[in-house]
Write an enzyme that holds these catalytic residues in place. Structure first.
Site: not given
Ligand code: PAF
Length: 296
Positions: A37, A149-150, A187
């Site tokens: 983050h 990652k997502d 997680r």
């Molecule tokens: O990736 C995340 O942490 C969540 O899916 C997000 C983009 C904050 C939406 O809740």
């Protein structure tokens, strides 16, 4: 760092920021912050005048049997981390602020949201698309930052921003990894010591996929078979999916020699479901720079 729980007070702050002609970078999160983050925040700080982050554990993106209740929450630690990282404004809305009673409007990205995570976590990407659209409407950032990652989440957000004519840039930031390759994820906190060791399986699979395609393995089904065998040899792992897909459409590819392929993984280590991905390419084809989508 200023903190806001209400949409109206955040908007008042942002109106003043825009009057000063400052650009706004936005990092949406669900908290339980880690270095991944913070790398999004750093990128936002280098691109924009003002950085807004949000922490909201979005209930609508969790299925009924998923980990919404036990999702790690530590607001005071997160506030310390965002302040130290130089975030200017932190938005921490309570659930009722985002989903007042009688809420009934959803954003659903059809094709892009159907495969991979969409196929195994029904409703998840609809919840993500809805909350991200709401957050974009509230913050109205110039640039919003999402981790690789997502990857599918990024494509879904990119699609909705284009389809709904949202005037912002969506920037992908490379996955931040532990030194042994494990992708940073909130997680990971669920993993026991043995599971944490086993969890390097995902990055090992991605590295193997990358080197096999470079060595000339161009059949997706052949590579899929090899990767599946590696998962089967790890007693703590249960395979959800290994997908070899086109990085723009997420449609399955068979000829890995034709260009860049996205390898997307979802694997349970013990009871913890982890995802990871990488772009792979045959020899002579270079990998693209991190994806960026400019508002239209
Ligand atoms: O990736 C995340 O942490 C969540 O899916 C997000 C983009 C904050 C939406 O809740």
């Amino acid at each position: 760092m200023r903190t806001f729980e209400q949409i109206s007070t955040l908007r008042t702050y942002l109106r003043a920021v825009r009057q000063e002609r400052k650009t706004v970078g936005f990092v949406p999160t669900m908290g339980a912050l880690h270095a991944g983050h913070l790398s999004l925040v750093q990128r936002a700080k280098s691109d924009c005048d003002v950085v807004v982050a949000s922490i909201f554990v979005n209930p609508t993106q969790f299925g009924p049997k998923e980990d919404f209740a036990k999702y790690p929450r530590d607001t005071s630690r997160d506030m310390q981390m965002t302040a130290n990282a130089g975030v200017d404004a932190l938005f921490l809305p309570p659930v009722e602020e985002m989903y007042p009673s009688n809420f009934q409007t959803w954003v659903e990205v059809e094709k892009m949201g159907e495969s991979l995570e969409g196929a195994v976590r029904p409703g998840h990407l609809k919840g993500v698309a809805t909350v991200v659209t709401k957050l974009f409407n509230i913050v109205q950032p110039d640039i919003a930052y999402f981790g690789q990652k997502d990857y599918q989440q990024f494509l879904v957000v990119e699609r909705l921003a284009r389809d709904l004519n949202l005037p912002l840039t969506i920037q992908m930031v490379p996955t931040f990894r532990e030194t042994d390759g494990l992708a940073m994820s909130s997680r990971n906190a669920y993993l026991s010591e043995a599971e944490r060791t086993a969890a390097t399986l995902l990055s090992r699979l991605l590295a193997l996929a990358g080197s096999r395609v470079q060595e000339g393995v161009h059949s997706a089904s052949q590579l899929h078979k090899e990767l599946t065998a590696v998962v089967a040899a790890e007693p703590l792992a249960t395979l959800d999916y290994i997908a070899l897909v086109h990085p723009d459409t997420l449609q399955p590819v068979e000829d890995l020699g034709a260009g860049v392929t996205l390898v997307a993984l979802a694997i349970r280590i013990g009871n913890t479901r982890l995802i990871d991905n990488a772009l792979i390419a045959p020899e002579g084809v270079s990998l693209p720079r991190p994806r960026v989508s400019r508002g239209v």
